[in-house]
Motif scaffolding. Structure first.
Motif, short mmCIF file in Angstrom:
data_model
loop_
_atom_site.label_atom_id
_atom_site.label_comp_id
_atom_site.label_asym_id
_atom_site.label_seq_id
_atom_site.Cartn_x
_atom_site.Cartn_y
_atom_site.Cartn_z
N ILE A 1 -3.10 56.23 111.14
CA ILE A 1 -3.59 57.34 110.21
C ILE A 1 -5.17 57.06 109.85
N GLU A 2 -5.15 55.79 109.25
CA GLU A 2 -6.52 55.19 108.73
C GLU A 2 -7.46 55.31 109.75
N SER A 3 -7.07 54.95 111.20
CA SER A 3 -8.03 55.25 112.32
C SER A 3 -8.28 56.49 112.73
N LEU A 4 -7.25 57.40 112.64
CA LEU A 4 -7.53 58.79 113.17
C LEU A 4 -8.56 59.63 111.97
N PHE A 5 -7.84 59.14 110.80
CA PHE A 5 -8.78 60.26 109.84
C PHE A 5 -10.07 59.42 108.97
N GLN A 6 -10.39 58.27 109.54
CA GLN A 6 -11.38 57.54 108.94
C GLN A 6 -11.44 57.31 107.44
N HIS A 7 -10.03 57.09 106.72
CA HIS A 7 -9.81 57.07 105.33
C HIS A 7 -8.83 56.10 105.13
N VAL A 8 -9.00 55.49 103.93
CA VAL A 8 -7.88 54.23 103.39
C VAL A 8 -6.83 55.45 103.13
N SER A 9 -5.50 54.75 103.44
CA SER A 9 -4.25 55.24 103.27
C SER A 9 -3.52 54.30 102.53
N SER A 10 -2.37 54.88 102.13
CA SER A 10 -1.37 53.62 101.54
C SER A 10 -0.13 54.24 101.76
N ALA A 11 0.89 53.32 101.67
CA ALA A 11 2.47 53.81 102.02
C ALA A 11 3.36 53.71 100.79
N ASN A 12 4.20 54.56 100.57
CA ASN A 12 5.49 54.11 99.74
C ASN A 12 6.65 54.44 100.56
N LEU A 13 7.61 53.32 100.11
CA LEU A 13 9.14 53.56 100.59
C LEU A 13 9.93 53.88 99.55
N TYR A 14 10.91 54.97 99.97
CA TYR A 14 11.93 55.39 99.01
C TYR A 14 13.23 55.18 100.04
N PHE A 15 14.28 54.82 99.24
CA PHE A 15 15.61 54.69 99.67
C PHE A 15 16.39 55.79 99.10
N THR A 16 17.16 56.65 99.69
CA THR A 16 18.16 57.75 98.92
C THR A 16 19.24 57.40 99.41
N PRO A 17 20.27 56.98 98.32
CA PRO A 17 21.77 56.74 98.94
C PRO A 17 22.29 58.19 99.22
N PRO A 18 23.33 58.15 100.08
CA PRO A 18 24.14 59.35 100.55
C PRO A 18 24.42 60.35 99.49
N PHE A 19 24.38 61.49 99.79
CA PHE A 19 24.71 62.59 98.73
C PHE A 19 23.83 62.54 97.42
N ASN A 20 22.70 62.30 97.40
CA ASN A 20 21.71 62.38 96.48
C ASN A 20 20.14 62.91 96.66
N GLU A 21 19.82 63.51 95.59
CA GLU A 21 18.28 64.24 95.79
C GLU A 21 17.51 62.76 95.72
N GLY A 22 16.45 62.76 96.54
CA GLY A 22 15.55 61.91 96.36
C GLY A 22 14.43 62.20 95.11
N PHE A 23 14.02 63.36 95.13
CA PHE A 23 13.14 63.88 93.87
C PHE A 23 13.41 65.40 93.73
N SER A 24 13.29 65.68 92.35
CA SER A 24 13.49 67.05 92.18
C SER A 24 12.21 67.83 92.80
N PRO A 25 12.55 69.18 92.99
CA PRO A 25 11.24 69.90 93.53
C PRO A 25 9.95 69.81 92.77
N HIS A 26 8.97 69.39 93.53
CA HIS A 26 7.67 69.05 92.91
C HIS A 26 6.32 69.23 94.31
N HIS A 27 5.17 69.04 93.68
CA HIS A 27 4.15 69.05 94.68
C HIS A 27 3.29 68.05 94.46
N ASP A 28 2.83 67.32 95.34
CA ASP A 28 1.97 66.23 95.27
C ASP A 28 0.26 66.70 95.15
#
Length: 105
Positions: A8-35
């Motif tokens: 992604i950084e190579s393609l867009f020539q922009h520093v990027s970062s990563a977040n990892l999320y684990f969502t157990p079965p039958f759970n909502e990861g996050f309530s509706p939102h925008h970034d």
């Protein structure tokens, strides 16, 4: 994940970062939102259902973080999609979204 971020950084020539999320079965990861930044979602394992809606705010600024009640969502402009291992989803800043799992895989 490291190689994905590097590509992604190579393609867009922009520093990027990563977040990892684990969502157990039958759970909502996050309530509706925008970034306030563009986001790539990489589904590493299993499946996750995503509710994705058109932006309410185009090009939101850093102070315009948004969280929504489900009753506030523009229902005609929302889609539900399933992401499986290896799938990638791009969401521009302002895209309303909420992930949830329905079962373990």
């Amino acid at each position: 994940v490291y190689r994905f971020v590097q590509s992604i950084e190579s393609l867009f020539q922009h520093v990027s970062s990563a977040n990892l999320y684990f969502t157990p079965p039958f759970n909502e990861g996050f309530s509706p939102h925008h970034d306030t930044h563009d986001t790539f979602i990489l589904q590493l394992e299993g499946s996750k259902v995503w509710m994705v809606c058109d932006p309410v705010i185009q090009f939101p600024l850093s102070f315009q973080n948004g969280h929504y009640n489900k009753s506030e969502l523009p229902s005609k402009n929302c889609k539900t999609l399933v992401m499986n291992s290896g799938d990638v989803l791009y969401m521009p800043a302002g895209t309303i979204h909420s992930p949830f799992t329905v079962a373990s895989s």
